[in-house]
Design an enzyme around this catalytic site. Structure first.
Site, PDB file in Angstrom:
ATOM      1  N   THR A  98       0.898  -1.132   0.000  1.00  0.00           N
ATOM      2  CA  THR A  98       0.000   0.000   0.000  1.00  0.00           C
ATOM      3  C   THR A  98       0.935   1.179   0.000  1.00  0.00           C
ATOM      4  OG1 THR A  98      -1.619  -1.245   1.222  1.00  0.00           O
ATOM      5  CG2 THR A  98      -1.692   1.140   1.510  1.00  0.00           C
TER       6      THR A  98
ATOM      7  N   ASN B 213      -3.473  -3.878  -2.248  1.00  0.00           N
ATOM      8  CA  ASN B 213      -3.497  -4.847  -1.152  1.00  0.00           C
ATOM      9  C   ASN B 213      -2.130  -5.506  -1.015  1.00  0.00           C
ATOM     10  OD1 ASN B 213      -4.556  -5.962   1.085  1.00  0.00           O
ATOM     11  ND2 ASN B 213      -5.468  -7.722   0.067  1.00  0.00           N
TER      12      ASN B 213
ATOM     13  N   ASP C 199      -9.482  -8.695   1.759  1.00  0.00           N
ATOM     14  CA  ASP C 199      -9.803  -7.901   2.951  1.00  0.00           C
ATOM     15  C   ASP C 199     -11.211  -8.188   3.474  1.00  0.00           C
ATOM     16  OD1 ASP C 199      -7.446  -6.672   3.539  1.00  0.00           O
ATOM     17  OD2 ASP C 199      -7.870  -4.810   2.486  1.00  0.00           O
TER      18      ASP C 199
ATOM     19  N   GLY D 236      -1.056  -2.846   6.116  1.00  0.00           N
ATOM     20  CA  GLY D 236      -2.174  -3.711   6.500  1.00  0.00           C
ATOM     21  C   GLY D 236      -2.714  -3.318   7.861  1.00  0.00           C
TER      22      GLY D 236
ATOM     23  N   THR E 274      -3.946   1.559  -2.389  1.00  0.00           N
ATOM     24  CA  THR E 274      -3.414   0.196  -2.288  1.00  0.00           C
ATOM     25  C   THR E 274      -3.848  -0.727  -3.416  1.00  0.00           C
ATOM     26  OG1 THR E 274      -3.179  -1.679  -0.768  1.00  0.00           O
ATOM     27  CG2 THR E 274      -5.337  -0.666  -0.871  1.00  0.00           C
TER      28      THR E 274
ATOM     29  N   SER F 148     -11.279  -1.987   5.514  1.00  0.00           N
ATOM     30  CA  SER F 148      -9.869  -1.613   5.370  1.00  0.00           C
ATOM     31  C   SER F 148      -9.291  -1.182   6.713  1.00  0.00           C
ATOM     32  CB  SER F 148      -9.777  -0.443   4.381  1.00  0.00           C
ATOM     33  OG  SER F 148      -8.464   0.070   4.349  1.00  0.00           O
TER      34      SER F 148
END
Ligand code: DON
Length: 566
Positions: free
Chosen positions: A379, A399, A421, A472, A397, A450
């Site tokens: 990200t 991910n 996610d 994350g 992002t 998120s």
């Protein structure tokens, strides 16, 4: 004689104008990486010094912080392909000089064909390879819609903002060390995910200083320049994305793309020790759990405990544990589930959450569950401030690093793997170890929860700290710790960025620490009964502090990141 004078004057003017022009044209082959700068007018700090330079060149041309953020975001999609993107999504927090605070949600959505149990096999087991490394992992991209949603607050024409990104894609740029290494690390995965090797793959290993040219991406960006958001979600690009998905048995259709919309939402706004914190609301958990964490730890005398001590780390870890337990139970896309946000951040509720906190005893995640409510490694983050007091904080992002690894053939950009996610199955951890339940179950067109926490802290309604990071689930805890470091422990922004981070996310019941974390504190925590796990670096935190008319921008030493200003 007069003619000679005129000639000299004209030559001088030409040299002056062309040198100004040269200063503003971004050269992807010459840049300087600075980790800390002090300036007076405006600054950009991002994962790439080239992208930061793009943003500052826009400020110099009379653009505001929003113009610069858009240009920086587009440049990151070119020069930081592992995370900067047009095939992913994210969130922006904007503070306008007149005082208005805005949150823009450009989070990816589940495709219309997605379903709750799409990652479960016939025995009901979650197949995480499908949610992480497959065409089914791709959410409908939101980044381009987000950029056009923020154009409402920009001053310059879009054409001007996207041109540096087009130039960098077309003419190339040189790779910094981290960028070269990450391309090498992802090579096999990219070959596996793409029938034709994308530009990110070459036979011999990438080295620092190599050139990356992305012609297909340049053409995709030109279609955005010429046709706006439709140049991405419809027409040739939209068709290329849908064709890629069809070929790979993914779910995203032309209809899904056409229907995607970014949303302006009311930011999370709360007071922290006389400062106003402005952060991201759902579908990011970031702002809510940041508010919970700051408010819970403020119940003790945190400032006295100092950075990195047993007392502060134990308190902050227990606070993080409680916030993450709530995240797993209650948080999800507010367009789909009812989330008791007001209760979750209320003083009475948080006081109850901390009632079993004991500074002399290690907590554990078996006893600490979510609170009781009575009520229905890629990200990227960047910050911008301008001379007028506008500020922008953006986290965006794909991910995982390079997202799904799928490059849209003919369009030259990577698609995300954001579907991971969602909670594939209640209690099954995703790639960040986060667990979730019904609130974050998959549904068609729903946004996945998120942790991204783009944040602006205001003092007297003026930008004071602009902060955010990738990482994350460690994102909200890093933002939390950075604010505490600066506000409570009185650290400079550089000290706050550089100091080792730690992280507790309820499950697993472990405190993760960066490898240079204070050894004594680790031993003391272990003695108390905590399980400690030393891990690689946490986040790439970017901070801008505005204080006494000085703008201090700090880029994280943990990556190639660079700060630029003027
Ligand atoms: O939205 C989220 O919380 C994650 N998709 C962010 C992923 C991330 O930060 C990876 N970076 N290291």
């Amino acid at each position: 004689m007069n003619q000679l004078k005129t000639l000299v004057f004209l030559i001088l003017m030409y040299v002056l104008i062309s040198s100004c022009g040269h200063q503003q044209k971004i050269n992807g082959y010459h840049f300087e990486t600075r980790k800390e700068i002090e300036v007076r007018r405006g600054a950009v700090v991002s994962a790439s010094p080239i992208a930061s330079q793009v943003g500052v060149s826009i400020l110099r041309q009379g653009g505001n912080a929003i113009d610069a953020a858009i240009a920086t975001q587009l440049a990151l999609a070119v020069v930081h392909p592992s995370a900067g993107n047009i095939g992913g999504g994210g969130f922006s927090i904007i503070h306008l000089k007149k005082g208005q605070n805005i949150a823009i949600d450009f989070r990816e959505k589940a495709p219309g064909g997605a379903s709750r149990d799409m990652y479960l096999d016939s025995n009901g087991n979650a197949q995480l390879n499908l949610s992480q490394n497959s065409p089914l992992a791709v959410g409908v991209p939101g980044s381009v819609a987000g950029i056009f949603a923020s154009m409402k607050y920009a001053k310059l024409p879009f054409k001007k903002l996207i041109q540096p990104a087009i130039d960098l894609a077309e003419n190339g740029f040189v790779l910094a060390q981290g960028e070269a290494e990450s391309l090498n690390d992802i090579k096999e995965h990219l070959l596996k995910m793409n029938a034709v090797a994308p530009v990110y793959v070459k036979d011999s290993p990438w080295k620092t200083g190599d050139t990356l040219i992305q012609k297909d991406l340049a053409n995709t960006l030109k279609r955005m320049r010429d046709y706006g958001a439709k140049g991405f979600y419809e027409g040739e690009t939209g068709q290329l994305i849908a064709a890629q998905m069809k070929k790979d048995n993914g779910l995203i259709t032309e209809e899904d793309l056409k229907n995607y919309q970014a949303k302006e939402r009311s930011p999370i706004v709360f007071d922290y020790k006389g400062n106003t914190v402005v952060s991201m609301p759902l579908p990011s958990s970031g702002g809510i759990i940041l508010e919970q964490m700051l408010k819970m730890s403020a119940m003790e005398n945190l400032g006295k405990m100092n950075y990195g001590t047993l007392a502060s780390v134990q308190l902050m870890s227990e606070v993080e544990r409680r916030a993450f337990a709530d995240r797993a139970k209650y948080l999800g896309d507010p367009d789909f589930v009812k989330v008791p946000v007001k209760t979750l951040v209320s003083d009475a509720y948080l006081k109850k959450r901390m009632s079993d906190y004991d500074p002399n005893k290690a907590g554990n995640s078996k006893d600490t569950k979510e609170g009781y409510i009575i009520e229905g490694e890629e990200t990227t983050h960047f910050d911008v401030v301008d001379k007028d007091g506008n500020a922008v904080s953006v986290t965006t992002t794909l991910n995982g690093g390079f997202g799904s690894g799928i490059v849209v053939k003919g369009a030259g950009f990577l698609l995300n793997n954001e579907m991971d996610d969602f909670s594939a199955k209640p209690g099954v951890p995703n790639m960040f170890g986060a667990v979730g339940g019904e609130a974050n179950a998959i549904a068609p067109n729903k946004r996945m929860l998120s942790s991204m926490t783009p944040t602006i802290v205001l003092k007297n309604n003026q930008p004071y700290i602009v902060v955010g990071t990738p990482g994350g689930t460690t994102i909200p805890t890093s933002v939390y710790q950075t604010i505490v470091d600066m506000v409570d422990f009185k650290m400079s922004p550089k000290q706050a960025v550089d100091s080792p981070k730690f992280h507790q996310q309820w499950l697993p019941d472990v405190i993760f620490v960066e490898k240079d974390f204070n050894k004594n504190t680790i031993e003391e925590l272990k003695k108390m009964g905590y399980k400690i796990s030393v891990r690689g670096s946490i986040g790439r935190t970017e901070v801008i502090e505005v204080k006494d008319k000085k703008i201090i921008a700090v880029a994280d030493y943990r990556g190639d990141d660079g700060a630029v200003g003027y």
